[in-house]
Write an enzyme that holds these catalytic residues in place. Structure first.
Site, short mmCIF file in Angstrom:
data_model
loop_
_atom_site.label_atom_id
_atom_site.label_comp_id
_atom_site.label_asym_id
_atom_site.label_seq_id
_atom_site.Cartn_x
_atom_site.Cartn_y
_atom_site.Cartn_z
N SER A 85 76.42 -53.52 74.72
CA SER A 85 74.96 -53.36 74.61
C SER A 85 74.27 -53.06 75.92
CB SER A 85 74.33 -54.64 74.05
OG SER A 85 74.94 -55.02 72.87
N THR A 187 71.70 -57.43 74.77
CA THR A 187 70.82 -56.98 75.86
C THR A 187 70.53 -58.17 76.75
OG1 THR A 187 69.71 -55.27 74.61
CG2 THR A 187 68.40 -56.32 76.32
N THR A 205 69.56 -52.65 79.15
CA THR A 205 70.23 -52.44 77.86
C THR A 205 70.66 -50.99 77.68
OG1 THR A 205 69.97 -52.80 75.47
CG2 THR A 205 68.11 -51.81 76.59
N ARG A 215 65.48 -41.99 71.87
CA ARG A 215 64.82 -43.24 71.47
C ARG A 215 64.82 -44.23 72.65
NH1 ARG A 215 66.16 -48.93 71.43
NH2 ARG A 215 64.97 -49.92 69.80
N VAL A 216 63.65 -44.79 72.91
CA VAL A 216 63.52 -45.81 73.95
C VAL A 216 63.00 -47.07 73.29
CG1 VAL A 216 62.18 -46.45 76.00
CG2 VAL A 216 63.16 -44.16 75.83
N GLY A 217 63.58 -48.19 73.65
CA GLY A 217 63.17 -49.46 73.03
C GLY A 217 62.17 -50.22 73.88
N ASP A 218 62.17 -51.52 73.68
CA ASP A 218 61.22 -52.38 74.38
C ASP A 218 61.67 -52.71 75.80
OD1 ASP A 218 63.42 -53.76 73.16
OD2 ASP A 218 62.46 -55.66 73.71
N THR A 238 64.90 -59.81 73.39
CA THR A 238 66.07 -59.08 72.92
C THR A 238 65.91 -58.89 71.42
OG1 THR A 238 68.50 -59.09 72.78
CG2 THR A 238 67.39 -61.23 72.63
N GLY A 239 66.64 -57.93 70.88
CA GLY A 239 66.55 -57.68 69.44
C GLY A 239 65.96 -56.32 69.16
N GLY A 241 63.85 -53.51 69.28
CA GLY A 241 62.79 -53.19 70.21
C GLY A 241 61.50 -52.76 69.56
C1 SD4 Z 1 66.33 -52.27 72.12
N1 SD4 Z 1 65.85 -54.58 72.56
O1 SD4 Z 1 66.64 -51.22 72.66
C2 SD4 Z 1 66.87 -53.57 72.66
C3 SD4 Z 1 68.12 -53.89 71.95
C4 SD4 Z 1 68.67 -55.23 72.18
O2 SD4 Z 1 70.47 -56.56 72.23
O3 SD4 Z 1 68.01 -56.18 72.51
N2 SD4 Z 1 69.93 -55.38 72.00
O4 SD4 Z 1 65.64 -52.30 71.10
#
Ligand code: SD4
Length: 327
Positions: A85, A187, A205, A215-218, A238-239, A241
């Site tokens: 991850s 992450t 991450t 794609r970009v997350g949080d 985490t989780g 995003g």
């Molecule tokens: C995301 N928050 O890109 C991240 C993914 C993540 O453990 O936390 N993975 O959405």
């Protein structure tokens, strides 16, 4: 004077309430006293990150700066090919490219971030350079890569055989489900307070496995994946995003602490906000927050069972299970 205050002052009830509020202030002060030997302290998302905490502790226990500690800490999973991850060994996007997101904040409120960065093993260090060497907060994609190369970071292949194999297997069905399972992701978000009570945070991450290209997350977004305010504390997420981005989760946690909430109450508030706003999406998706406040108290909470975290404090580095709202 507002009429409610006037009313309370002029009534017996007012007298009673005034008395009871003194009681609660005394009560709160008792809990609010600085914890004994609370500093230094470092907290990070997910059990496998004990080694990341160790690297951070190495800096902290030698009197180092929280900023250096969080950078050193999160570099551990970034360099670990077994961590699917984060960084090297991270699962690629659905076109087979490993693309990385990271951010960092220091005790002065400075922030740096990179998103959609390829071929650089330590995005957190690039984020730090963005913070320290440019007038900007975030660099993305090709521009972030160019900047990293100009700063002397080597260009590397980050897709390991194991990650390529997982991607090949995923391609057989190519089932695009931008969701994150409840337990298997890690992450790293990290917050540290050093012996001088300087607070810093970092988050890094490879994002969702087999995500859409671009794609970009949080995680690289200041206030979503991580936020620090040296007067208050810090938080990281985490989780999934998308759930954290829409609620600006880490900022919410820090603002709750600013209003006086204990870090545990603050993270619970942010999780409950997500659950209340997105009841369908939370059924199958996890989000977890960690937080530290200026007094060295911590909190951690997830949507589902399975979220854990690592805390290094008073010379003890341990994994703890976080509470959750949905079981
Ligand atoms: C995301 N928050 O890109 C991240 C993914 C993540 O453990 O936390 N993975 O959405």
């Amino acid at each position: 004077m507002n009429s409610r205050r006037k009313f309370l002052q002029n009534t017996a009830l007012g007298g009673m309430l005034a008395g009871s509020s003194d009681f609660w202030i005394r009560q709160a002060a008792q809990f609010d006293r600085p914890e004994k030997n609370a500093f230094p302290v470092v907290i990070a998302t997910w059990g496998p990150n004990l080694k990341a905490n160790e690297a951070a502790w190495e800096v902290l226990s030698n009197g180092g700066r929280a900023l250096d500690a969080v950078e050193a800490g999160v570099k551990v999973p970034e360099a670990n090919p077994r961590d699917s991850s984060v960084g090297y060994g991270g699962f690629p996007d659905r076109e087979g490219h490993v693309t990385l997101d990271a951010c960092i904040m220091d005790e002065f409120g400075n922030a740096g971030s990179v998103s959609f960065l390829e071929n650089i093993k330590h995005p957190i260090s690039v984020a730090r350079r963005v913070m320290e060497k440019t007038p900007h907060v975030m660099l993305s994609g090709e521009g972030a890569l160019q900047f990293a190369l100009s700063e002397g970071f080597p260009k590397e292949e980050l897709l390991t055989d194991k990650a390529r194999q997982a991607w090949e297997e995923w391609k057989i069905e190519s089932n695009y489900k931008p969701k994150i399972n409840v337990e298997r992701h890690d992450t790293i978000g990290m917050v540290a307070i050093d012996a001088q009570q300087r607070i810093a945070g970092a988050c890094t991450t490879s994002g969702l496995a087999f995500k859409m290209r671009g794609r970009v997350g949080d995680s690289p977004v200041i206030g979503a994946g991580m936020f620090v305010d040296n007067e208050v504390g810090g938080a990281a997420a985490t989780g999934l995003g998308e759930l954290v981005l829409r609620t600006l989760g880490s900022f919410l946690v820090v603002e709750e602490m600013r209003r006086g909430a204990h870090p545990q109450k603050a993270v619970e508030k942010a999780i409950r906000r997500i659950v209340q706003k997105y009841p369908k999406e939370v059924e199958e998706n996890q989000v977890g927050f960690i937080a530290l406040d200026k007094k060295g108290r911590h909190g951690a909470f997830g949507i589902h069972k399975g979220f854990n975290y690592v805390l290094y404090q008073r010379n003890e580095n341990r994994v703890y299970e976080a509470g959750n709202v949905l079981g």
